[in-house]
Every structure is written in C-alpha cells, then in structure tokens.
Motif scaffolding. Structure first.
Motif, PDB file in Angstrom:
ATOM      1  N   SER A   1       0.835  -1.214   0.000  1.00  0.00           N
ATOM      2  CA  SER A   1       0.000   0.000   0.000  1.00  0.00           C
ATOM      3  C   SER A   1       0.868   1.262   0.000  1.00  0.00           C
ATOM      4  CB  SER A   1      -0.905   0.011   1.238  1.00  0.00           C
ATOM      5  OG  SER A   1      -0.096   0.062   2.396  1.00  0.00           O
ATOM      6  N   ASP A   2       0.299   2.359  -0.490  1.00  0.00           N
ATOM      7  CA  ASP A   2       0.982   3.663  -0.520  1.00  0.00           C
ATOM      8  C   ASP A   2       2.346   3.613  -1.203  1.00  0.00           C
ATOM      9  OD1 ASP A   2      -0.968   5.214   0.621  1.00  0.00           O
ATOM     10  OD2 ASP A   2      -0.323   4.805   2.674  1.00  0.00           O
ATOM     11  N   THR A   3       2.359   3.070  -2.408  1.00  0.00           N
ATOM     12  CA  THR A   3       3.608   3.056  -3.194  1.00  0.00           C
ATOM     13  C   THR A   3       3.309   3.586  -4.589  1.00  0.00           C
ATOM     14  OG1 THR A   3       3.173   0.803  -3.924  1.00  0.00           O
ATOM     15  CG2 THR A   3       4.638   1.042  -2.048  1.00  0.00           C
ATOM     16  N   PHE A   4       4.286   4.195  -5.197  1.00  0.00           N
ATOM     17  CA  PHE A   4       4.133   4.608  -6.600  1.00  0.00           C
ATOM     18  C   PHE A   4       5.504   4.737  -7.252  1.00  0.00           C
ATOM     19  CE2 PHE A   4       4.168   8.489  -4.000  1.00  0.00           C
ATOM     20  CZ  PHE A   4       5.137   9.269  -4.633  1.00  0.00           C
ATOM     21  N   VAL A   5       5.506   4.670  -8.581  1.00  0.00           N
ATOM     22  CA  VAL A   5       6.750   4.781  -9.345  1.00  0.00           C
ATOM     23  C   VAL A   5       7.035   6.248  -9.651  1.00  0.00           C
ATOM     24  CG1 VAL A   5       7.889   4.218 -11.542  1.00  0.00           C
ATOM     25  CG2 VAL A   5       6.507   2.495 -10.384  1.00  0.00           C
ATOM     26  N   ASN A   6       8.280   6.645  -9.471  1.00  0.00           N
ATOM     27  CA  ASN A   6       8.709   8.002  -9.846  1.00  0.00           C
ATOM     28  C   ASN A   6       9.172   7.997 -11.289  1.00  0.00           C
ATOM     29  OD1 ASN A   6       8.440   9.261  -7.230  1.00  0.00           O
ATOM     30  ND2 ASN A   6      10.221   8.068  -6.586  1.00  0.00           N
ATOM     31  N   GLY A   7       8.645   8.910 -12.087  1.00  0.00           N
ATOM     32  CA  GLY A   7       9.120   9.055 -13.466  1.00  0.00           C
ATOM     33  C   GLY A   7       8.195   8.425 -14.485  1.00  0.00           C
ATOM     34  N   ASN A   8       8.390   8.837 -15.710  1.00  0.00           N
ATOM     35  CA  ASN A   8       7.561   8.366 -16.820  1.00  0.00           C
ATOM     36  C   ASN A   8       7.797   6.875 -17.044  1.00  0.00           C
ATOM     37  OD1 ASN A   8       6.764   7.755 -19.612  1.00  0.00           O
ATOM     38  ND2 ASN A   8       6.454   9.957 -19.774  1.00  0.00           N
ATOM     39  N   ILE A   9       6.724   6.079 -17.030  1.00  0.00           N
ATOM     40  CA  ILE A   9       6.949   4.629 -17.146  1.00  0.00           C
ATOM     41  C   ILE A   9       6.980   4.136 -18.590  1.00  0.00           C
ATOM     42  CG2 ILE A   9       6.200   3.970 -14.814  1.00  0.00           C
ATOM     43  CD1 ILE A   9       3.505   3.213 -16.025  1.00  0.00           C
ATOM     44  N   SER A  10       6.594   4.987 -19.543  1.00  0.00           N
ATOM     45  CA  SER A  10       6.697   4.523 -20.935  1.00  0.00           C
ATOM     46  C   SER A  10       7.969   5.028 -21.619  1.00  0.00           C
ATOM     47  CB  SER A  10       5.460   4.899 -21.739  1.00  0.00           C
ATOM     48  OG  SER A  10       5.164   6.258 -21.581  1.00  0.00           O
ATOM     49  N   HIS A  11       8.525   6.142 -21.123  1.00  0.00           N
ATOM     50  CA  HIS A  11       9.801   6.635 -21.678  1.00  0.00           C
ATOM     51  C   HIS A  11      10.897   6.438 -20.644  1.00  0.00           C
ATOM     52  CE1 HIS A  11       8.034   8.544 -25.223  1.00  0.00           C
ATOM     53  NE2 HIS A  11       7.035   8.853 -24.438  1.00  0.00           N
ATOM     54  N   ARG A  12      11.281   5.193 -20.461  1.00  0.00           N
ATOM     55  CA  ARG A  12      12.369   4.943 -19.500  1.00  0.00           C
ATOM     56  C   ARG A  12      13.113   3.684 -19.895  1.00  0.00           C
ATOM     57  NH1 ARG A  12       9.780   2.044 -14.091  1.00  0.00           N
ATOM     58  NH2 ARG A  12       8.223   0.855 -15.257  1.00  0.00           N
ATOM     59  N   LEU A  13      14.305   3.545 -19.336  1.00  0.00           N
ATOM     60  CA  LEU A  13      15.135   2.387 -19.619  1.00  0.00           C
ATOM     61  C   LEU A  13      14.570   1.170 -18.878  1.00  0.00           C
ATOM     62  CD1 LEU A  13      17.702   1.830 -21.255  1.00  0.00           C
ATOM     63  CD2 LEU A  13      18.994   2.025 -19.149  1.00  0.00           C
ATOM     64  N   TYR A  14      14.810   0.009 -19.465  1.00  0.00           N
ATOM     65  CA  TYR A  14      14.186  -1.237 -18.990  1.00  0.00           C
ATOM     66  C   TYR A  14      14.766  -1.814 -17.701  1.00  0.00           C
ATOM     67  CZ  TYR A  14      18.363  -2.865 -21.429  1.00  0.00           C
ATOM     68  OH  TYR A  14      19.656  -3.034 -21.844  1.00  0.00           O
ATOM     69  N   ASN A  15      15.857  -1.245 -17.182  1.00  0.00           N
ATOM     70  CA  ASN A  15      16.511  -1.943 -16.056  1.00  0.00           C
ATOM     71  C   ASN A  15      16.282  -1.284 -14.698  1.00  0.00           C
ATOM     72  OD1 ASN A  15      18.319   0.335 -16.372  1.00  0.00           O
ATOM     73  ND2 ASN A  15      19.812  -0.841 -15.213  1.00  0.00           N
ATOM     74  N   VAL A  16      15.515  -0.195 -14.670  1.00  0.00           N
ATOM     75  CA  VAL A  16      15.433   0.554 -13.409  1.00  0.00           C
ATOM     76  C   VAL A  16      13.993   0.868 -13.027  1.00  0.00           C
ATOM     77  CG1 VAL A  16      15.802   2.782 -14.574  1.00  0.00           C
ATOM     78  CG2 VAL A  16      16.333   2.582 -12.159  1.00  0.00           C
ATOM     79  N   THR A  17      13.740   0.816 -11.726  1.00  0.00           N
ATOM     80  CA  THR A  17      12.487   1.336 -11.184  1.00  0.00           C
ATOM     81  C   THR A  17      12.818   2.147  -9.944  1.00  0.00           C
ATOM     82  OG1 THR A  17      10.302   0.804 -10.288  1.00  0.00           O
ATOM     83  CG2 THR A  17      12.027  -0.819  -9.886  1.00  0.00           C
ATOM     84  N   ASN A  18      12.176   3.291  -9.824  1.00  0.00           N
ATOM     85  CA  ASN A  18      12.379   4.152  -8.660  1.00  0.00           C
ATOM     86  C   ASN A  18      11.023   4.241  -7.964  1.00  0.00           C
ATOM     87  OD1 ASN A  18      12.638   6.561  -6.968  1.00  0.00           O
ATOM     88  ND2 ASN A  18      14.525   6.953  -8.092  1.00  0.00           N
ATOM     89  N   ILE A  19      10.926   3.627  -6.790  1.00  0.00           N
ATOM     90  CA  ILE A  19       9.624   3.490  -6.121  1.00  0.00           C
ATOM     91  C   ILE A  19       9.608   4.246  -4.807  1.00  0.00           C
ATOM     92  CG2 ILE A  19       7.953   1.857  -5.136  1.00  0.00           C
ATOM     93  CD1 ILE A  19       8.887  -0.245  -7.047  1.00  0.00           C
ATOM     94  N   CYS A  20       8.524   4.983  -4.585  1.00  0.00           N
ATOM     95  CA  CYS A  20       8.330   5.675  -3.314  1.00  0.00           C
ATOM     96  C   CYS A  20       7.468   4.807  -2.407  1.00  0.00           C
ATOM     97  CB  CYS A  20       7.651   7.024  -3.548  1.00  0.00           C
ATOM     98  SG  CYS A  20       7.354   7.909  -2.001  1.00  0.00           S
ATOM     99  N   PHE A  21       7.992   4.478  -1.227  1.00  0.00           N
ATOM    100  CA  PHE A  21       7.231   3.765  -0.192  1.00  0.00           C
ATOM    101  C   PHE A  21       6.879   4.814   0.866  1.00  0.00           C
ATOM    102  CE2 PHE A  21      10.177   0.751  -2.118  1.00  0.00           C
ATOM    103  CZ  PHE A  21       9.346  -0.312  -2.428  1.00  0.00           C
ATOM    104  N   VAL A  22       5.700   5.384   0.728  1.00  0.00           N
ATOM    105  CA  VAL A  22       5.332   6.521   1.584  1.00  0.00           C
ATOM    106  C   VAL A  22       5.464   6.134   3.060  1.00  0.00           C
ATOM    107  CG1 VAL A  22       3.497   8.164   2.169  1.00  0.00           C
ATOM    108  CG2 VAL A  22       3.791   7.405  -0.208  1.00  0.00           C
ATOM    109  N   GLY A  23       6.162   6.974   3.825  1.00  0.00           N
ATOM    110  CA  GLY A  23       6.284   6.730   5.268  1.00  0.00           C
ATOM    111  C   GLY A  23       7.436   5.820   5.663  1.00  0.00           C
TER     112      GLY A  23
END
Length: 393
Positions: free
Chosen positions: A286-308
């Motif tokens: 719960s309370d998570t989201f990806v930072n940055g455009n998910i269609s214009h990005r490189l395939y090897n990275v995800t930047n995720i916010c875990f609120v709190g």
C-alpha cells in the motif's frame, strides 16, 4: 567465523560487477603485455595494437569513427573535458549554456563552476514525469547559446529524454549538443549520426568493465568540433588528454562494449522481464508509486516511493548483517552524491516533496540478476517497509 552472506545486488546503475570475460581480456596487460602503448619498440607496438582494437570496439557501439574516441578515466572526466573545452573554444559565439535540473552532479557542478567564470547557464525544469518540455527548450535557445547538455537516460529514474528532437532544436541555433550517455551506452542502440550528437560521455563501470576508464566522443565529421586540452604533457589522445594510457582498462572497456553490443537484445528482454516483475509485486504494497515516466524509461530501473518508510532505513534494513536473509543492495539515488544527506535533486526537480523524496528507493537490475533472487527481495522489502511504518504509527 561466520560464512559470508549471500549478496543480492540491485544497484547496477551505480556500478556493475566486472564480467569474467572482460577480466580475462584485461589480465594479460597487467602481467605479461605491460608495455607503454606509446613506446615504439615491438613490445610497445603490441600494446598500441590492443588499444587500437579497443578504440574500434568503443566507436562501434555508438556508430562513431575511431578518431572521434578519446579515452578518459570515466564519465566525470569526459564531461569536464567536453563542457569546459567547448565553452573555452567557442566563447566568441557566446557564453550561454543550457542543461537540465536533473542532470548528474558532474554536469551540474561543472556548470556551477562556469557560472562563477562569467558564463550564463539556463537550467531547464522537468515535468512531473521527469521529461523536459521541448517548447521550454525552444524558448531558452538563443543566438549566443554555445552548448546544450542533456543526459540520455536519468541515472535515478531511468527516464529517457527525446535526444533526437533536442539535438535538432539545438542545431537550429548553431549550438553544439552534448549528452551524458553513461546509463544508455551498451543498454540501448545509439547512433551518434542519427541522433545528431556532437559530444557524448560514458563510463566503463556501468557496463561490466572496471572503474577508472571511460570515453568521450567528439564529432570530427560534418561539423568538426575542436576542444582544447584540459591536461598537458605528451599529447596523448589526439592532444586532448595527455598521460600514459591505461591499457588494461582500455582493453577492458573495448571488450565490454563488444559484449554489450552482442548481448543487447537478449539482455534487454531478460532484464525488462525481471524489472517489470519486481516492480509489479512491490507496487502491491500500500501507498507506493513509481517516480518518473513509465513509458519513456530504460528497462533496467524502477524508482519506487514507499510513503512513510525512510529510504536510508530501508537500505539499512535490507543489508542487515544480523539476520539470516541475504545482503540486499539497493540505493536511494546517485552513488556520487550519497555522501550528502540531502533529498534527491532529481526527485525534487520532478515536484516530489522532501518526505516523499526521502521515501524513494532505486532498484537497478543487471544481466547477472535472476528471477529467484527477486522473490527474496520482494519479501524482505515488504517486511522492512511494514516494520518501519509500524514504528511511526
């Protein structure tokens, strides 16, 4: 003594392990073929030939000519040579530079230094998804703009900028276009001619070569770019970078480029599958989201916010030596700035507040990761995040 803990390494955007084939290629140049590549005796000629081969391999991966490749100690040095060299040599045209707020500190700090020297720098904002606004770039371009420097792939979010459109706009004002392609080279196809790139920088240690070697591409066809040397003495690397060549490192970089080119398609598919898998599972928290455009990005990275959940605490929790779980390496942004306890300048520029920036984790995968490892990581991240959130409430 305790047995060493298993390591699950998910911080490939800060550095990669050296590929065994790269290591095997470079080792003889430490022990047996240790000659100086500038020596004219037969022994030196052998080292020179090895450097020549590597220069071909590096040029090949970005569609350049061999005389356009300058070997450096890494991307930071290449960036310094390129930006300082261009503004010194083209100052008659003007003293205006354009870059982006989300660039690596190597670009931003160089621009800050040049501001003190009387240059004017425009720092483009980014939209909430990390992409620049091309109209804003168009509005800021002027007749006295000498250089536009925009990173190809963001090191923290993986966001891909529209390089070709940016270079077209730049050239319409007769300015030069440079890109820090440290996170792009070897991972996606790059053709400097097709993209209209005048200067490009990258490092070996992001593509399974060792640290301490990189390259700078300086266009010599169509428009011949002249930049003065930053280092003097001996006139190595077409006079741009004097100093005895790091033959083992250069040979390693060449081999890494060759291997990256061969494996590019299969690596991309394999790594993207893993990234999408871990991302989709972590977003179920719960309370998570990806930072940055998910269609214009490189395939090897995800930047995720875990609120709190504070990212430093998450990183510590995942690399806990006390429990029996593996040591898991992830990061909260750029390794080059992690010494300072500041929120990520990239995420702040994208409009995140400080708390959410401090709650964000970067997971960057490489070709040596496996799906099995990821299940362990997913479980551990859930545990750590839940524990941290429980402590707050």
């Amino acid at each position: 003594m305790k047995p060493e803990k298993r390591l699950i390494y998910l911080d490939n955007n800060s550095t990669t392990p050296v590929d065994q084939r790269v290591l095997d290629t470079m080792m003889p140049f430490f022990a047996n073929n240790f000659a100086n590549a500038s020596s004219t005796h037969q022994f030196g000629v052998g080292a020179h030939e090895a450097v020549k081969k590597a220069r071909n391999q590096v040029a090949d991966i970005i569609g350049a000519e061999t005389n356009e490749i300058v070997f450096t100690s890494g991307a930071t040095e290449a960036i310094n040579i390129a930006i300082k060299g261009v503004v010194e040599n083209y100052s008659e045209k003007g003293k205006h530079i354009i870059t982006v707020l989300t660039e690596h500190s190597a670009v931003l700090d160089t621009c800050k230094y040049l501001e003190k020297k009387g240059f004017e720098v425009t720092y483009l904002k980014v939209k909430s998804d990390g992409l620049i606004d091309l109209d804003e770039l168009k509005n800021y371009l002027r007749d006295d703009t000498v250089l536009v420097s925009v990173m190809y792939v963001n090191n923290e979010t993986g966001v891909l900028q529209p390089i070709k459109e940016i270079s077209n706009l730049t050239h319409s004002f007769d300015a030069l276009f440079m890109t820090d392609a440290t996170q792009a080279v070897g991972k996606i196809q790059i053709d400097v001619d097709d993209l209209g790139i005048d200067l490009l920088c990258f490092s070996g240690h992001k593509i399974y070569a060792p640290k301490g070697v990189g390259a700078l591409y300086v266009r010599q066809r169509q428009t011949r770019i002249k930049i003065p040397a930053l280092f003097h003495g001996g006139g190595h690397e077409r006079g741009l970078r004097s100093g005895t060549l790091n033959v083992p490192g250069i040979v390693a970089l060449g081999k890494a480029c060759e291997l990256s080119k061969e494996g590019m398609k299969s690596n991309a598919e394999q790594i993207k599958t893993m990234r999408d898998y871990i991302e989709s599972k972590l977003l179920l928290i719960s309370d998570t989201f990806v930072n940055g455009n998910i269609s214009h990005r490189l395939y090897n990275v995800t930047n995720i916010c875990f609120v709190g959940a504070d990212s430093e605490a998450v990183i510590m929790g995942l690399s806990n030596l006390e429990n029996n779980s593996p040591l898991i390496a992830v990061s909260n942004g750029s390794a080059c700035t992690s010494a300072s306890i500041e929120p990520s300048h990239v995420l702040i520029a994208m409009g995140l507040d400080e708390n959410k920036a401090f709650n964000s984790i970067r997971i960057s995968l490489g070709k040596f990761n496996t799906i099995d490892e990821l299940d362990i990581v997913i479980d551990e991240v859930k545990k750590v995040v839940e524990n941290l959130r429980a402590m707050i409430h």
